[in-house]
Enzyme design. Structure first.
Site, PDB file in Angstrom:
ATOM      1  N   GLU A  59      37.508  43.324  28.455  1.00 44.94           N
ATOM      2  CA  GLU A  59      38.699  43.908  27.822  1.00 44.94           C
ATOM      3  C   GLU A  59      39.853  42.922  27.810  1.00 44.94           C
ATOM      4  OE1 GLU A  59      39.393  47.146  30.676  1.00 44.94           O
ATOM      5  OE2 GLU A  59      40.747  45.857  31.802  1.00 44.94           O
ATOM      6  N   HIS A  61      44.487  43.311  27.251  1.00 45.34           N
ATOM      7  CA  HIS A  61      45.606  44.242  27.100  1.00 45.34           C
ATOM      8  C   HIS A  61      46.900  43.490  27.296  1.00 45.34           C
ATOM      9  CE1 HIS A  61      44.762  43.996  31.372  1.00 45.34           C
ATOM     10  NE2 HIS A  61      43.624  44.657  31.212  1.00 45.34           N
ATOM     11  N   HIS A  65      47.336  41.272  35.132  1.00 42.59           N
ATOM     12  CA  HIS A  65      46.720  41.634  36.411  1.00 42.59           C
ATOM     13  C   HIS A  65      46.985  40.514  37.401  1.00 42.59           C
ATOM     14  CE1 HIS A  65      44.262  44.938  34.960  1.00 42.59           C
ATOM     15  NE2 HIS A  65      43.460  44.194  34.249  1.00 42.59           N
ATOM     16  N   HIS A  99      38.892  39.390  29.799  1.00 42.40           N
ATOM     17  CA  HIS A  99      38.444  39.244  31.186  1.00 42.40           C
ATOM     18  C   HIS A  99      37.312  40.212  31.484  1.00 42.40           C
ATOM     19  CE1 HIS A  99      41.846  42.082  31.230  1.00 42.40           C
ATOM     20  NE2 HIS A  99      41.258  42.701  32.246  1.00 42.40           N
ATOM     21  N   CYS A 113      43.567  44.437  42.929  1.00 41.01           N
ATOM     22  CA  CYS A 113      44.150  44.195  41.611  1.00 41.01           C
ATOM     23  C   CYS A 113      45.464  44.952  41.501  1.00 41.01           C
ATOM     24  CB  CYS A 113      43.191  44.651  40.513  1.00 41.01           C
ATOM     25  SG  CYS A 113      43.875  44.441  38.854  1.00 41.01           S
TER      26      CYS A 113
HETATM   27 MN    MN Z   1      41.966  44.702  32.735  1.00 41.17          MN
END
Ligand code: MN
Length: 145
Positions: A59, A61, A65, A99, A113
């Site tokens: 994914e 976004h 992170h 990632h 995370c």
């Molecule tokens: Mn992610």
């Protein structure tokens, strides 16, 4: 809660959750939420654990992170490269960077995370995205979707 003790990779009173509510784009991965944010630290701290041969979603976004490998070792696709990672490594995943984490080393692979409490929904790869990513044979062999 001020202090959460860890024993056998379980924190007291921290339930093991499903990774995501829907989808089949991940495998053998669990989620724990260690902190839901503080008044001036609007971050959620999660712990993800991947059993051998499992993987997180491929994914990207807008939100970033901050990842710290906590247990074992594995590999991560980050942008256009695959990196081996191990305990205590720190991984920064910037906005809109593809990632995926995989437990490829035969051991349980766990990582902390941190994300912003307010964040956008992950974007999964389209057919065109997958074609583009798979132009690199190493990435084609690595990714799971
Ligand atoms: Mn992610």
């Amino acid at each position: 809660m001020l202090i959460q003790h860890l024993e056998n990779y379980q924190w007291e009173n921290v339930p093991v959750l499903t990774y995501k509510d829907e989808g089949n784009h991940y495998k053998n991965i669990t989620r724990r939420v260690l902190c839901e944010g503080l008044i001036d630290v609007p971050c959620q701290l999660r712990y993800f654990e991947i059993a051998p041969e499992g993987h997180s979603t491929l994914e990207h976004h807008q939100h970033a992170h901050l990842v710290i490998v906590f247990r074992g070792e594995g590999e991560v696709l980050l942008g256009e490269k695959i990196y081996p990672v191990q305990e205590k490594d720190v991984i920064t995943i910037p906005a809109h960077t593809w990632h995926q984490f995989r437990a490829t080393k035969g051991s349980t692979f766990g990582f902390l995370c941190m994300v912003n409490i307010e964040r956008d929904k992950p974007i999964l790869p389209s057919k065109d995205d997958l074609e583009m990513l798979c132009q690199d044979p190493a990435i084609a062999a690595f990714i799971r979707s």
